[in-house]
Scaffold this motif. Structure first.
Motif, mmCIF file in Angstrom:
data_model
loop_
_atom_site.group_PDB
_atom_site.id
_atom_site.type_symbol
_atom_site.label_atom_id
_atom_site.label_comp_id
_atom_site.label_asym_id
_atom_site.label_seq_id
_atom_site.Cartn_x
_atom_site.Cartn_y
_atom_site.Cartn_z
ATOM 1 N N ASP A 123 -20.341 8.291 -34.073
ATOM 2 C CA ASP A 123 -20.120 8.950 -32.788
ATOM 3 C C ASP A 123 -18.965 8.270 -32.042
ATOM 4 N N GLY A 124 -18.096 9.101 -31.479
ATOM 5 C CA GLY A 124 -16.970 8.545 -30.712
ATOM 6 C C GLY A 124 -15.802 8.165 -31.604
ATOM 7 N N ASN A 214 -17.666 11.500 -16.876
ATOM 8 C CA ASN A 214 -16.255 11.873 -16.983
ATOM 9 C C ASN A 214 -15.843 12.636 -15.725
ATOM 10 N N TYR A 246 -16.588 4.251 -17.409
ATOM 11 C CA TYR A 246 -16.730 5.333 -18.396
ATOM 12 C C TYR A 246 -15.798 5.054 -19.559
ATOM 13 N N GLY A 248 -16.195 6.795 -22.711
ATOM 14 C CA GLY A 248 -15.992 8.026 -23.476
ATOM 15 C C GLY A 248 -16.513 7.907 -24.896
ATOM 16 N N SER A 249 -17.296 6.870 -25.137
ATOM 17 C CA SER A 249 -18.005 6.694 -26.407
ATOM 18 C C SER A 249 -19.469 6.485 -26.020
ATOM 19 N N MET A 250 -20.319 7.464 -26.382
ATOM 20 C CA MET A 250 -21.689 7.464 -25.846
ATOM 21 C C MET A 250 -22.440 6.178 -26.133
ATOM 22 N N PHE A 264 -25.873 7.049 -16.666
ATOM 23 C CA PHE A 264 -24.883 7.692 -17.534
ATOM 24 C C PHE A 264 -25.188 9.185 -17.506
ATOM 25 N N TYR A 266 -23.805 13.254 -18.820
ATOM 26 C CA TYR A 266 -22.890 14.277 -19.289
ATOM 27 C C TYR A 266 -23.489 15.610 -18.834
ATOM 28 N N LYS A 276 -21.972 18.746 -23.217
ATOM 29 C CA LYS A 276 -21.250 18.521 -24.483
ATOM 30 C C LYS A 276 -22.118 17.851 -25.544
ATOM 31 N N LEU A 277 -23.047 17.017 -25.129
ATOM 32 C CA LEU A 277 -23.753 16.164 -26.088
ATOM 33 C C LEU A 277 -24.857 16.927 -26.819
ATOM 34 N N GLU A 282 -27.796 12.959 -30.398
ATOM 35 C CA GLU A 282 -27.190 12.162 -29.312
ATOM 36 C C GLU A 282 -28.208 12.028 -28.174
HETATM 37 P P1 P6P Z 1 -15.539 13.423 -23.010
HETATM 38 C C1 P6P Z 1 -17.479 11.306 -28.247
HETATM 39 O O1 P6P Z 1 -16.599 12.297 -28.689
HETATM 40 C C2 P6P Z 1 -18.637 11.978 -27.538
HETATM 41 O O2 P6P Z 1 -19.297 12.850 -28.397
HETATM 42 C C3 P6P Z 1 -19.582 10.937 -26.967
HETATM 43 O O3 P6P Z 1 -19.606 9.780 -27.725
HETATM 44 C C4 P6P Z 1 -19.023 10.690 -25.573
HETATM 45 O O4 P6P Z 1 -20.020 10.291 -24.640
HETATM 46 C C5 P6P Z 1 -18.453 12.056 -25.198
HETATM 47 O O5 P6P Z 1 -18.125 12.711 -26.419
HETATM 48 C C6 P6P Z 1 -17.196 11.913 -24.352
HETATM 49 O O6 P6P Z 1 -16.780 13.222 -24.026
HETATM 50 O O7 P6P Z 1 -15.512 14.910 -22.756
HETATM 51 O O8 P6P Z 1 -15.866 12.648 -21.750
HETATM 52 O O9 P6P Z 1 -14.314 12.893 -23.705
#
Ligand code: P6P
Length: 338
Positions: A123-124, A214, A246, A248-250, A264, A266, A276-277, A282
């Protein structure tokens, strides 16, 4: 390892799981073996993430070829193949769901086992080039009674998982895992190839001082998110603002939230109506871990672990972290619903 333990009494993840297994007299050892397979996958990925940064293995082949002239695959595809092959050959798994696989993998008769594993192998991964911490996220269900192992064994609420965990690949490999009675953290000792207990009984602070979201999506947020995050930045007189963090990697954002507290998120928004998740590999594992550490995880209006995914790659909004912080969001959604 606590200060007073002699170095010769190392608690590895395997030993810790075996001690847990002994509490259940009918335990077959299958879950212990399955967790060893997952550890193997994480050790492989850890090595290759480290190598990738040195050998520039990341990204699409783009014409690059390995020594035998084969196109180099993206690291997350290689990582996925390692997990799929190792889990299939273990004979302990009947159904696999991977972020990298369009459909669920139903293991062939003769190799089917008691468990279903849902996972995001890397992931990420888009962050690897920048040296940002990435990770493997996984959750495990037992196959339902009278089921031969099929998609219905994984389209279930996350509260029915028996194990959830992640392995974060950074300066070291950190495995954080729960078997349903608390959360423990382990650090990979590359010298002996074992995950060593370094963070026993992780508990998330009841309230934190950090928010992680984000903000680039803020123009799409609903009223609750707009009001909530504004209140963290412009608190009432006498209260301190929260800090924004932040990555951007969960895995990295949730790991920090688990250890330091805070929230945290999303959220869903006008652009992504379900956020998105992905629910299965996730949101569920992270929600499971945060709840086991004394925190909360909601979609905004309901407990994440009570969601039933419609399909294996379904998504849902998520707010997770310190209990009191998440309850502030919950109350706002309730107020706006009136
Ligand atoms: P954004 C990484 O691509 C991921 O799936 C998660 O690890 C992370 O939290 C999220 O997307 C980040 O998304 O839209 O903020 O770039």
């Amino acid at each position: 390892m606590s200060e007073d333990k002699p170095v010769t009494d190392i608690i590895t993840l395997t030993r810790h799981v075996l001690e847990e297994q002994r509490k259940y007299k009918d335990a077959s050892g299958d879950l212990t073996l399955l967790l060893n397979i997952i550890q193997l996958g994480c050790k492989f990925v850890s090595t290759n993430v480290r190598k990738a940064r040195l050998l520039n293995l990341v990204g699409l082949a783009g014409g690059a070829q390995n020594v035998s002239g084969e196109d180099q695959k993206k690291l997350d595809i290689i990582s996925n193949e390692i997990f799929v092959n190792a889990l299939r050959s273990s004979g302990k798994v009947s159904v696999m769901v991977s972020e990298e696989e369009e459909a669920a993998i139903i293991v062939e008769e003769g190799l089917k086992g008691k468990y279903c594993v849902v996972f995001d192998p890397l992931d990420g991964s888009s962050n690897i080039d920048a040296g940002v911490n990435v990770g493997t996220i996984f959750g495990i269900y037992r196959v339902l009674e009278d089921s031969s192992g099929n998609i219905s064994d994984v389209l279930r609420p996350g509260r029915e998982m028996v194990v959830a965990g992640y392995c974060m690949y950074g300066s070291s490999a950190n495995m954080v895992i729960s078997l349903g009675n608390g959360v423990n953290g382990y650090t990979l000792d590359n010298g002996i190839g074992e995950f060593i207990l370094t963070h026993p009984n992780i508990k998330i602070p009841p309230r934190g001082k950090i928010y992680s979201v984000n903000e680039g999506n803020s123009k799409y947020w609903d009223e609750v998110c707009t009001e909530y995050f504004h209140s963290l930045k412009f608190p009432p007189e006498g209260k301190s603002s929260y800090s924004a963090r932040y990555i951007g990697s969960m895995v990295a954002d949730v790991h920090r939230t688990l250890l330091y507290g805070g929230i945290f998120a999303y959220p869903s928004d006008k652009k992504s109506k379900n956020g998105k998740l992905r629910i299965l590999y996730e949101c569920f594992p992270m929600a499971f871990l945060v709840e086991q550490a004394g925190g909360k995880a909601i979609t905004g209006t309901k407990r994440v672990l009570d969601v039933v995914p419609e399909s294996i790659h379904s998504r849902c909004p998520i707010f997770l972290g310190s209990k009191e912080d998440v309850e502030d969001v919950e109350r706002l959604y309730q107020k706006h619903a009136q």
